[in-house]
Write a protein that holds these residues in place. Sequence first.
Motif, PDB file in Angstrom:
ATOM      1  N   LEU A  52       0.826  -1.203   0.000  1.00 21.98           N
ATOM      2  CA  LEU A  52       0.000   0.000   0.000  1.00 21.98           C
ATOM      3  C   LEU A  52       0.860   1.253   0.000  1.00 21.98           C
ATOM      4  CD1 LEU A  52      -2.655  -1.078   2.674  1.00 21.98           C
ATOM      5  CD2 LEU A  52      -2.962  -1.067   0.197  1.00 21.98           C
ATOM      6  N   ALA A 111     -10.853  -8.542  -4.377  1.00 18.10           N
ATOM      7  CA  ALA A 111     -10.911  -7.963  -3.034  1.00 18.10           C
ATOM      8  C   ALA A 111     -12.119  -8.482  -2.260  1.00 18.10           C
ATOM      9  CB  ALA A 111     -10.949  -6.435  -3.128  1.00 18.10           C
ATOM     10  N   GLN A 124     -11.905 -10.677   1.160  1.00 20.91           N
ATOM     11  CA  GLN A 124     -12.552 -10.232   2.394  1.00 20.91           C
ATOM     12  C   GLN A 124     -13.517 -11.296   2.912  1.00 20.91           C
ATOM     13  OE1 GLN A 124     -11.763  -7.457   4.005  1.00 20.91           O
ATOM     14  NE2 GLN A 124     -13.197  -7.916   5.669  1.00 20.91           N
ATOM     15  N   THR A 155      -7.987 -10.014   5.042  1.00 19.41           N
ATOM     16  CA  THR A 155      -8.280  -8.578   4.994  1.00 19.41           C
ATOM     17  C   THR A 155      -7.136  -7.765   4.404  1.00 19.41           C
ATOM     18  OG1 THR A 155      -7.465  -8.381   7.271  1.00 19.41           O
ATOM     19  CG2 THR A 155      -9.823  -8.769   6.963  1.00 19.41           C
ATOM     20  N   LYS A 158      -7.555  -5.261   1.065  1.00 21.33           N
ATOM     21  CA  LYS A 158      -7.283  -3.822   1.010  1.00 21.33           C
ATOM     22  C   LYS A 158      -6.260  -3.495  -0.068  1.00 21.33           C
ATOM     23  CE  LYS A 158      -6.664   0.137   4.062  1.00 21.33           C
ATOM     24  NZ  LYS A 158      -6.486   0.591   5.455  1.00 21.33           N
ATOM     25  N   GLN A 159      -5.279  -4.392  -0.273  1.00 18.05           N
ATOM     26  CA  GLN A 159      -4.316  -4.177  -1.354  1.00 18.05           C
ATOM     27  C   GLN A 159      -5.009  -4.156  -2.714  1.00 18.05           C
ATOM     28  OE1 GLN A 159      -1.655  -7.468  -0.295  1.00 18.05           O
ATOM     29  NE2 GLN A 159       0.016  -6.016  -0.052  1.00 18.05           N
ATOM     30  N   HIS A 186      -6.837  -0.897  -3.143  1.00 15.28           N
ATOM     31  CA  HIS A 186      -5.871   0.173  -3.393  1.00 15.28           C
ATOM     32  C   HIS A 186      -5.411   0.157  -4.853  1.00 15.28           C
ATOM     33  CE1 HIS A 186      -1.725   1.834  -3.475  1.00 15.28           C
ATOM     34  NE2 HIS A 186      -2.212   2.707  -2.610  1.00 15.28           N
ATOM     35  N   GLU A 209      -9.858   4.265   1.856  1.00 15.51           N
ATOM     36  CA  GLU A 209     -10.404   3.838   3.146  1.00 15.51           C
ATOM     37  C   GLU A 209     -11.924   3.690   3.070  1.00 15.51           C
ATOM     38  OE1 GLU A 209      -8.664   2.844   5.543  1.00 15.51           O
ATOM     39  OE2 GLU A 209      -6.670   3.569   4.974  1.00 15.51           O
ATOM     40  N   TYR A 219     -12.880   0.579   0.969  1.00 20.93           N
ATOM     41  CA  TYR A 219     -12.625  -0.669   1.696  1.00 20.93           C
ATOM     42  C   TYR A 219     -13.654  -0.872   2.811  1.00 20.93           C
ATOM     43  CZ  TYR A 219     -10.396  -4.153   4.625  1.00 20.93           C
ATOM     44  OH  TYR A 219     -10.155  -5.272   5.374  1.00 20.93           O
TER      45      TYR A 219
END
Length: 498
Positions: A271, A300, A304, A309, A313-314, A317, A356, A359
């Motif tokens: 990230l 993603a 998840q 997790t 998030k990667q 991003h 943010e 996600y």
Amino acid sequence: MPLNYSKWDQLELSDDSDIEGHPNVDKRSLIRWKQRDIHEKREVRKHKIDALKAEIACNNTLQPRLKRIKERIAGATGLGTGDWAEDAEAGKTQTGLAFFQYLVDRLQTSPSSAAPPTNAKDQPTYDAMVLSLLLQIYDSVKALPKDEQEKGVLEGMEKHIKQLREHTRKLGSDLDAEVKEQNKHITSDDIKEGWENKYVPPKPAPPPIKNAITEVPKNKTTKTTTTYEVLNQPASSSSAPAPSASADDDDEPEDLPELTPSLARFSRLPLWNYAQSFSFIQENRDVVVPGASDALLVAAFQAQSDGNTAFAKQCVHQSLLLQYCDKLGKDGVRVFFQKMIAGDKRAVPIFVKDVEDTYAHLVTRAAAAAAESSSSAQKEQIQLVPENADSTISFNVPDGPPPENLILEGPETEGLDVEEVRKALMMRWTVFEGFSPELKDALREGTLESVNKVLGQMDVAEAEDVVSKLDLVGIMSFAEGGIRDETGQAQEAEGEDD
């Protein structure tokens, strides 16, 4: 401006006009011989030039070695840091004839395999040539008294060093002469393409991601219907039927875009490391293609849902990186990463907040999907329900296996085979014993609620198997109608149990 044609004087042509031969020899043969002579001399000159260059390179290697050996014999210590025998640690403190004897022994016992880079047969190594020279010098001074031998060795070394230097200078003069003679004529080796086409067509654009989600799906087409007004309208009874629903009305779920190998590696980048992501995109053109951002979002969501997790998030991003580059236009990749790498105070906070928020929304959606899946799985169960209020369901639980002395009594037992009845009773008992303790207790209790409670805790397939066995062996009996499961599908009764 005058033109210079002097370069054409270097052409060496085999023309018919410059050949004079014997009248008994045909001119065609003379021309071929002349051509062959030119090529043979050219090859000989080329080999001679290569040999002169190799010999000069060899002498340039031997000359400093002989000079260093002479200085060590004369009394200098600690000279040299190379890999030759005279540079070894064991002989750095020795001088005079002691060093000379040490060096001869070292070259004889452990010589180096380094040799001049030539194709000559049995080419001697550098150490072999130095050893031959040292032994030649020693043979010329060994008849002298011992106190004069060291001086004789130094004089011999100086003599050979001078001869080697003069010989190398002569070789250089010969090389210059041969090269000059070679350059007098233009050959095929001197031809250079002055107008060679260096154009290389660009690589084709990489294809989009498989199953990429586009803005307007191809199967969504607009149908236009043209109607015509006629004078004699048809009767209402002959009007055309209403159009039936087409297959396009029921949209089947399409396959989701998947990660390619390049996107899978792109999704693993850390990230907020914009420089590394920019470098990866520059080296892999197939990352910035239609559908890549959607494929990363699908990955993603799956990560998840699986509890990974960090990877989820990667993926979010990296997906937003591609989305921002696409929104900034044709040169969006360069513009976006230039601002992010430079730490633009307006662009960086906006992008971080978007990552943010996206996600967080993904986490919410994944949790809702997991809860929905769990609740739908809990609803699938089998329940016994009477078909109507007049229907009754009862359970006839066997007390045990049939007795050995089985006696059939009653008006309905006439014509029955005792052994067949025994087999039927034994089958009922065997099936009952194969049930779980909870189901056996519920069957002994005899209430429909207790049996449905146990069936509700089973899988659908297992519960259906239990109901079929209860009906098959007669443990479950009913009258007037049938039984149905939770969906209301009735199971027809075959008759009352005896």
